[in-house]
Write an enzyme that holds these catalytic residues in place. Structure first.
Site, PDB file in Angstrom:
ATOM      1  N   HIS A  61       0.814  -1.212   0.000  1.00 20.83           N
ATOM      2  CA  HIS A  61       0.000   0.000   0.000  1.00 20.83           C
ATOM      3  C   HIS A  61       0.855   1.273   0.000  1.00 20.83           C
ATOM      4  O   HIS A  61       0.328   2.362  -0.247  1.00 20.83           O
ATOM      5  CB  HIS A  61      -0.990  -0.006   1.184  1.00 20.83           C
ATOM      6  N   ASP A  91       0.426  -7.526   1.697  1.00 14.79           N
ATOM      7  CA  ASP A  91       0.818  -6.120   1.803  1.00 14.79           C
ATOM      8  C   ASP A  91       2.341  -5.945   1.763  1.00 14.79           C
ATOM      9  O   ASP A  91       2.903  -5.096   2.452  1.00 14.79           O
ATOM     10  CB  ASP A  91       0.257  -5.472   3.073  1.00 14.79           C
ATOM     11  N   SER A 167       4.495   2.783   7.867  1.00 14.81           N
ATOM     12  CA  SER A 167       4.184   1.606   7.068  1.00 14.81           C
ATOM     13  C   SER A 167       5.349   1.216   6.172  1.00 14.81           C
ATOM     14  O   SER A 167       5.923   2.067   5.478  1.00 14.81           O
ATOM     15  CB  SER A 167       2.944   1.866   6.203  1.00 14.81           C
TER      16      SER A 167
END
Length: 315
Positions: A61, A91, A167
């Site tokens: 992402h 992910d 992230s």
């Protein structure tokens, strides 16, 4: 006869030892942590270098559909990179950055993790300078839903604070090994954050390097790692004390058609022990697509062999 009281370590010395462990791990891994920015598409996050030839791990992402990204290191050096492959189901994405890199962050063995051990998150929250937060591994074997709607199994839960921009950065042990890839936080919860386990990331990376994508055999289950009672292990003819319990069996999937049910414990596949969710993920590789696979299943009624034929699942 008098005995001297045992001298216990002071709170200050314990805190100093904890601080030293965290600082040493950051000194080892921090120089390999980078900022990832999409070129021409906006958005940014974190990543980390795993090989001196410029292999960088981040989240799917973070890169999205971008083909090119900007990779910026802590010393300010900036390189262009291109996305080698991405796996929305976990992910995870892999980037090749231009040039060579002296500092790398080795992936550790997440199967050796224990609840309560130190967990350190390094990244670029909100685009600020590199930051460090520390906590503990709160839980293991969690599941969370990926952007594709499928469940990511074998997820690490930690209370190390994550913020937007963290992230794709590494979750690090006090030994200075990457134990997970930071992927999500729960808004409004009490400091709950998640990371994809390093063993899962390792599997995805190797598939992308070899094939440019992740090939998987699909049987339609989600599972948790569980303890395997000694009697069940003996009956299953395995020497391990853990296996996987099926938490959900997808209706009309290969597992359901074969007769597997929620609550079943899979102790082995084709005679090889399944000690945890990461073993199940690795064993269900492309070589098993369309090939009958024998699962050793533990139930209250005993141990049985169930033949399942996996189908292809595109990432």
């Amino acid at each position: 006869m008098a005995f001297a009281a045992e001298k216990l370590p002071s709170d200050d010395s314990l805190l100093d030892a904890y601080s030293a462990s965290v600082a040493d791990a950051v000194d080892r891994i921090g120089p390999a942590v980078c900022r990832i920015e999409r070129i021409g598409a906006g958005g940014h996050g974190s990543g980390f270098v795993i090989a001196q030839d410029g292999l960088v791990v981040t989240n799917f992402h973070v890169v999205g559909d971008a083909r090119a990204v900007r990779v910026t290191m802590p010393d300010g050096a900036s390189r262009e990179g291109h996305v080698l492959g991405r796996d929305p189901d976990t992910d995870i994405a892999l980037v090749r950055a231009d040039g060579s890199f002296a500092d790398v962050a080795p992936l550790g063995d997440s199967k050796r993790l224990r609840r309560g051990q130190i967990a350190i998150a390094i990244g670029n929250p909100l685009g600020f300078e590199w930051t460090v937060t520390a906590g503990v591994v709160s839980a293991l074997g969690r599941s969370m839903r990926a952007s594709t709607g499928r469940l990511i199994d074998d997820v690490i839960q930690t209370d190390a604070a994550l913020n937007p921009g963290n992230s794709g950065g590494p979750l690090v042990s006090s030994a200075g090994e990457v134990i997970g890839v930071n992927t999500a936080m729960i808004h409004g919860a009490q400091g709950i954050a998640f990371a994809v386990a390093s063993n899962t990331a390792n599997f995805v990376i190797s598939e992308i390097i070899r094939f440019g994508r992740v090939r998987r055999a699909f049987i339609g289950v989600s599972a948790d790692t569980t303890n395997l009672p000694r009697r069940a292990a003996l009956l299953s003819q395995v020497t391990t004390n853990t296996a996987v319990r099926l938490r959900n069996v997808e209706k009309n999937g290969p597992a359901a058609k074969a007769g597997l049910k929620e609550g079943d414990i899979i102790a082995a596949i084709d005679g090889r022990p399944v000690t945890g969710v990461d073993d199940l993920v690795r064993m269900l590789d492309a070589e098993r697509i369309g090939r009958e696979t024998l699962c050793t299943v533990v139930r209250r009624t005993g141990v049985s062999q169930v033949a399942v034929t996996p189908v292809a699942r595109a990432s």
